[in-house]
Design a protein around this motif. Sequence first.
Motif, mmCIF file in Angstrom:
data_model
loop_
_atom_site.group_PDB
_atom_site.id
_atom_site.type_symbol
_atom_site.label_atom_id
_atom_site.label_comp_id
_atom_site.label_asym_id
_atom_site.label_seq_id
_atom_site.Cartn_x
_atom_site.Cartn_y
_atom_site.Cartn_z
ATOM 1 N N THR A 33 0.746 -1.368 -0.079
ATOM 2 C CA THR A 33 0.266 0.439 -0.225
ATOM 3 C C THR A 33 1.187 0.895 -0.357
ATOM 4 O O THR A 33 0.814 2.163 -0.786
ATOM 5 N N ARG A 38 3.030 5.648 -2.639
ATOM 6 C CA ARG A 38 4.450 6.391 -3.695
ATOM 7 C C ARG A 38 3.681 7.041 -4.838
ATOM 8 O O ARG A 38 4.471 7.757 -5.373
ATOM 9 N N GLU A 59 1.261 9.789 9.472
ATOM 10 C CA GLU A 59 0.289 9.578 9.663
ATOM 11 C C GLU A 59 -0.288 8.480 9.264
ATOM 12 O O GLU A 59 0.059 8.749 8.092
ATOM 13 N N GLY A 87 2.302 -3.945 4.505
ATOM 14 C CA GLY A 87 1.057 -3.042 4.728
ATOM 15 C C GLY A 87 0.130 -2.387 4.979
ATOM 16 O O GLY A 87 -0.575 -1.888 4.886
ATOM 17 N N ARG A 90 -3.429 -2.338 9.158
ATOM 18 C CA ARG A 90 -2.799 -1.394 9.918
ATOM 19 C C ARG A 90 -3.238 -1.303 10.568
ATOM 20 O O ARG A 90 -2.865 -0.751 12.215
HETATM 21 P P1 AMP Z 1 5.403 1.659 3.678
HETATM 22 O O1 AMP Z 1 5.736 2.459 2.928
HETATM 23 O O2 AMP Z 1 4.702 0.758 4.377
HETATM 24 O O3 AMP Z 1 6.031 2.293 5.762
HETATM 25 O O4 AMP Z 1 4.158 3.118 3.860
HETATM 26 C C1 AMP Z 1 4.295 4.187 4.044
HETATM 27 C C2 AMP Z 1 3.387 5.314 4.561
HETATM 28 O O5 AMP Z 1 2.173 4.876 3.797
HETATM 29 C C3 AMP Z 1 2.726 4.887 6.303
HETATM 30 O O6 AMP Z 1 3.374 5.865 6.877
HETATM 31 C C4 AMP Z 1 1.183 5.415 5.727
HETATM 32 O O7 AMP Z 1 1.175 7.266 5.915
HETATM 33 C C5 AMP Z 1 0.982 5.052 4.298
HETATM 34 N N1 AMP Z 1 0.425 3.933 4.456
HETATM 35 C C6 AMP Z 1 0.357 2.812 3.924
HETATM 36 N N2 AMP Z 1 0.073 1.634 3.816
HETATM 37 C C7 AMP Z 1 -1.466 1.969 4.714
HETATM 38 C C8 AMP Z 1 -2.259 1.503 5.400
HETATM 39 N N3 AMP Z 1 -2.834 0.180 5.344
HETATM 40 N N4 AMP Z 1 -3.133 2.439 5.591
HETATM 41 C C9 AMP Z 1 -2.624 3.515 6.005
HETATM 42 N N5 AMP Z 1 -1.876 4.003 6.040
HETATM 43 C C10 AMP Z 1 -0.856 3.301 5.356
#
Ligand code: AMP
Length: 194
Positions: A33, A38, A59, A87, A90
């Motif tokens: 996710t 990104r 957040e 991801g 969460r």
């Molecule tokens: P990651 O690459 O998995 O570290 O995700 C980077 C950012 O994307 C996180 O810090 C959140 O802001 C957002 N994000 C990713 N997955 C989720 C999710 N399942 N729920 C909410 N925000 C998410």
Amino acid sequence: MSARMVLLGPPGAGKGTQAERICAALNIPAISTGDIFRSNVAGGTELGLKAKEYMDKGEYVPDSVTNAMVADRISQPDCVEGFLLDGYPRTEAQVHELDRMLEERGLGLDAVVEITADSDVVVERLLNRAQEQGRADDTEPVIRRRLEVYAEQTEPLAAMYRERDLLLQVDGIGEINDVTERIMSVLRDALNAH
Ligand code: AMP
């Protein structure tokens, strides 16, 4: 053999790297996710604009945005034989939402892998990644906030999945190849037992 799986673990535990390897071995897609957010941020889409303000602060993006995105992704044809969610979920609410999405399709989860790593190690790894990749959310205050949010909202999910007998915990400290081997070994046993 179906393989519908979730990968848990704090930021910096190596989820993205391991997800790619697990998925190559099992021939299923890795769904990150964070990566989807990104690429939307980079592409300047409406979804990206919504997600960015939360990501920049460390957040979580609101469920209304995140859940719909995952429901759409797991409905794609490449997910028929399985997928690895990196991801997601969460939050407890996302766990229930994923349950609902799968039930609706007559499916269920086969395994949840939690990669464990203590916070000193992950902070160091994330600061290194900041230098190598320049990710916007890899600054020290945002890293600390992401770890806090993980501890509060995501760590409790491991216990939920343990109660369902789905949780496989793997030590994420060590060589990348060794961690992959640990994961593949516990996963093969779990998936074969299904
Ligand atoms: P990651 O690459 O998995 O570290 O995700 C980077 C950012 O994307 C996180 O810090 C959140 O802001 C957002 N994000 C990713 N997955 C989720 C999710 N399942 N729920 C909410 N925000 C998410």
